[in-house]
Design a protein around this motif. Sequence first.
Motif, PDB file in Angstrom:
ATOM      1  N   MET A   1       0.844  -1.187   0.000  1.00 18.02           N
ATOM      2  CA  MET A   1       0.000   0.000   0.000  1.00 18.02           C
ATOM      3  C   MET A   1       0.886   1.247   0.000  1.00 18.02           C
ATOM      4  O   MET A   1       1.783   1.378   0.830  1.00 18.02           O
ATOM      5  N   SER A   2       0.666   2.154  -0.931  1.00 18.57           N
ATOM      6  CA  SER A   2       1.461   3.376  -1.003  1.00 18.57           C
ATOM      7  C   SER A   2       0.711   4.518  -0.318  1.00 18.57           C
ATOM      8  O   SER A   2      -0.458   4.397   0.054  1.00 18.57           O
ATOM      9  N   PHE A   3       1.385   5.662  -0.175  1.00 19.93           N
ATOM     10  CA  PHE A   3       0.791   6.807   0.506  1.00 19.93           C
ATOM     11  C   PHE A   3      -0.543   7.217  -0.118  1.00 19.93           C
ATOM     12  O   PHE A   3      -1.495   7.527   0.593  1.00 19.93           O
ATOM     13  N   ASP A   4      -0.603   7.216  -1.441  1.00 16.72           N
ATOM     14  CA  ASP A   4      -1.818   7.691  -2.097  1.00 16.72           C
ATOM     15  C   ASP A   4      -2.961   6.681  -2.059  1.00 16.72           C
ATOM     16  O   ASP A   4      -4.029   6.922  -2.600  1.00 16.72           O
ATOM     17  N   SER A   5      -2.738   5.538  -1.398  1.00 12.99           N
ATOM     18  CA  SER A   5      -3.825   4.581  -1.205  1.00 12.99           C
ATOM     19  C   SER A   5      -4.769   5.028  -0.089  1.00 12.99           C
ATOM     20  O   SER A   5      -5.919   4.572  -0.022  1.00 12.99           O
ATOM     21  N   TYR A   6      -4.293   5.903   0.790  1.00 10.08           N
ATOM     22  CA  TYR A   6      -5.124   6.397   1.879  1.00 10.08           C
ATOM     23  C   TYR A   6      -6.058   7.481   1.346  1.00 10.08           C
ATOM     24  O   TYR A   6      -5.623   8.457   0.752  1.00 10.08           O
ATOM     25  N   LYS A   7      -7.348   7.301   1.584  1.00  8.18           N
ATOM     26  CA  LYS A   7      -8.355   8.188   1.002  1.00  8.18           C
ATOM     27  C   LYS A   7      -8.655   9.401   1.883  1.00  8.18           C
ATOM     28  O   LYS A   7      -9.189  10.398   1.404  1.00  8.18           O
ATOM     29  N   ASN A   8      -8.327   9.317   3.173  1.00 10.98           N
ATOM     30  CA  ASN A   8      -8.608  10.418   4.086  1.00 10.98           C
ATOM     31  C   ASN A   8      -7.791  10.262   5.361  1.00 10.98           C
ATOM     32  O   ASN A   8      -7.168   9.216   5.591  1.00 10.98           O
ATOM     33  N   ILE A   9      -7.828  11.280   6.198  1.00 15.01           N
ATOM     34  CA  ILE A   9      -7.071  11.257   7.449  1.00 15.01           C
ATOM     35  C   ILE A   9      -7.564  10.145   8.365  1.00 15.01           C
ATOM     36  O   ILE A   9      -6.779   9.485   9.045  1.00 15.01           O
ATOM     37  N   GLY A  10      -8.897   9.918   8.390  1.00 12.32           N
ATOM     38  CA  GLY A  10      -9.459   8.919   9.294  1.00 12.32           C
ATOM     39  C   GLY A  10      -8.838   7.547   9.134  1.00 12.32           C
ATOM     40  O   GLY A  10      -8.603   6.844  10.132  1.00 12.32           O
ATOM     41  N   GLU A  11      -8.557   7.142   7.910  1.00  9.54           N
ATOM     42  CA  GLU A  11      -7.945   5.833   7.671  1.00  9.54           C
ATOM     43  C   GLU A  11      -6.572   5.743   8.327  1.00  9.54           C
ATOM     44  O   GLU A  11      -6.214   4.724   8.912  1.00  9.54           O
ATOM     45  N   VAL A  12      -5.801   6.826   8.231  1.00  5.35           N
ATOM     46  CA  VAL A  12      -4.451   6.838   8.816  1.00  5.35           C
ATOM     47  C   VAL A  12      -4.538   6.875  10.342  1.00  5.35           C
ATOM     48  O   VAL A  12      -3.783   6.190  11.040  1.00  5.35           O
ATOM     49  N   LEU A  13      -5.455   7.680  10.879  1.00 10.51           N
ATOM     50  CA  LEU A  13      -5.630   7.770  12.330  1.00 10.51           C
ATOM     51  C   LEU A  13      -5.953   6.408  12.924  1.00 10.51           C
ATOM     52  O   LEU A  13      -5.375   6.012  13.949  1.00 10.51           O
ATOM     53  N   GLN A  14      -6.859   5.683  12.295  1.00  4.97           N
ATOM     54  CA  GLN A  14      -7.263   4.374  12.799  1.00  4.97           C
ATOM     55  C   GLN A  14      -6.149   3.351  12.707  1.00  4.97           C
ATOM     56  O   GLN A  14      -5.882   2.604  13.649  1.00  4.97           O
ATOM     57  N   GLU A  15      -5.489   3.315  11.555  1.00  2.97           N
ATOM     58  CA  GLU A  15      -4.473   2.285  11.347  1.00  2.97           C
ATOM     59  C   GLU A  15      -3.271   2.455  12.265  1.00  2.97           C
ATOM     60  O   GLU A  15      -2.710   1.483  12.752  1.00  2.97           O
ATOM     61  N   PHE A  16      -2.897   3.716  12.526  1.00  3.87           N
ATOM     62  CA  PHE A  16      -1.679   3.955  13.316  1.00  3.87           C
ATOM     63  C   PHE A  16      -1.973   4.539  14.695  1.00  3.87           C
ATOM     64  O   PHE A  16      -1.053   4.956  15.393  1.00  3.87           O
ATOM     65  N   LYS A  90       3.498  -0.795   3.498  1.00  5.03           N
ATOM     66  CA  LYS A  90       2.341   0.066   3.726  1.00  5.03           C
ATOM     67  C   LYS A  90       2.695   1.547   3.586  1.00  5.03           C
ATOM     68  O   LYS A  90       1.849   2.352   3.203  1.00  5.03           O
ATOM     69  N   LEU A  91       3.901   1.879   3.956  1.00  5.05           N
ATOM     70  CA  LEU A  91       4.304   3.285   3.997  1.00  5.05           C
ATOM     71  C   LEU A  91       5.442   3.527   3.010  1.00  5.05           C
ATOM     72  O   LEU A  91       6.624   3.468   3.355  1.00  5.05           O
ATOM     73  N   SER A  92       5.049   3.771   1.781  1.00  8.46           N
ATOM     74  CA  SER A  92       6.041   4.046   0.752  1.00  8.46           C
ATOM     75  C   SER A  92       5.402   4.905  -0.330  1.00  8.46           C
ATOM     76  O   SER A  92       4.182   4.917  -0.493  1.00  8.46           O
ATOM     77  N   GLU A 135       2.540  10.016   4.946  1.00  8.37           N
ATOM     78  CA  GLU A 135       3.945  10.346   4.708  1.00  8.37           C
ATOM     79  C   GLU A 135       4.623  10.795   6.007  1.00  8.37           C
ATOM     80  O   GLU A 135       5.775  10.431   6.281  1.00  8.37           O
ATOM     81  N   MET A 136       3.911  11.574   6.808  1.00 10.91           N
ATOM     82  CA  MET A 136       4.466  12.034   8.082  1.00 10.91           C
ATOM     83  C   MET A 136       4.707  10.869   9.032  1.00 10.91           C
ATOM     84  O   MET A 136       5.718  10.829   9.739  1.00 10.91           O
ATOM     85  N   VAL A 137       3.794   9.892   9.034  1.00 11.26           N
ATOM     86  CA  VAL A 137       3.976   8.693   9.860  1.00 11.26           C
ATOM     87  C   VAL A 137       5.218   7.931   9.405  1.00 11.26           C
ATOM     88  O   VAL A 137       6.031   7.482  10.227  1.00 11.26           O
ATOM     89  N   ALA A 138       5.393   7.797   8.093  1.00 15.69           N
ATOM     90  CA  ALA A 138       6.566   7.099   7.568  1.00 15.69           C
ATOM     91  C   ALA A 138       7.853   7.796   7.989  1.00 15.69           C
ATOM     92  O   ALA A 138       8.815   7.140   8.423  1.00 15.69           O
ATOM     93  N   VAL A 139       7.864   9.120   7.881  1.00 16.23           N
ATOM     94  CA  VAL A 139       9.060   9.879   8.251  1.00 16.23           C
ATOM     95  C   VAL A 139       9.334   9.749   9.747  1.00 16.23           C
ATOM     96  O   VAL A 139      10.487   9.616  10.175  1.00 16.23           O
ATOM     97  N   GLU A 140       8.279   9.782  10.566  1.00 15.94           N
ATOM     98  CA  GLU A 140       8.454   9.608  12.014  1.00 15.94           C
ATOM     99  C   GLU A 140       9.132   8.280  12.324  1.00 15.94           C
ATOM    100  O   GLU A 140      10.031   8.198  13.165  1.00 15.94           O
TER     101      GLU A 140
END
Length: 202
Positions: A1-16, A90-92, A135-140
Amino acid sequence: MSFDSYKNIGEVLQEFQITATEAEFIVESEITIRAEFREDLEFSLREFSFEDSEYAVCEMIIFPILKEVYRSYRDSFTLWSHKAIIYDQKLSGIPDYILAQRSALGKQVFEKPYFLVVEAKKDDFIKGWGQCLAEMVAVEKINNQPSQTLFGVVSNGKIWEFGKLNNNLFTKETRYYTISDIDRLLSALNFIFGECEQKPGF
């Protein structure tokens, strides 16, 4: 899964397991803007069409604005264009622009990123922020410094929205900035660059 696979902030908040909030965190201050920059930006806005070209928005609006602020910080940072980031499957992906620590080995060496910029393609800020936060999660994770504050911007060229990530807390700046008030926009970017310069390594 690449960065642009995430459709909104909510998906990232939940997953991480990130918490989201909103606040005014940008501190504006007066910044000197070169007349040559103003003239060149006005020329681009007047002479070129941006409606059908995402590349034109990046190359003729977003990058020149970032570059203008970067001029004062070039001893501390390198401004990368479309540089791939890979943490895991997931984070690329390839952020549009990255502000990273300048390497003592030369501008060709990619060091710790602090600030990511994503174009809101087709004016889709919802998807743009999902991508930017991923992307910010990946960099962190790559930097391995959870207490370090990372910054992100999502922009369609005309509108610029800011956010920051620290210790699994994502804060969205409640104000947005526009190209029609270029002084305030560059002041906001200058604040972010200055905050990045306060990070470990400087």
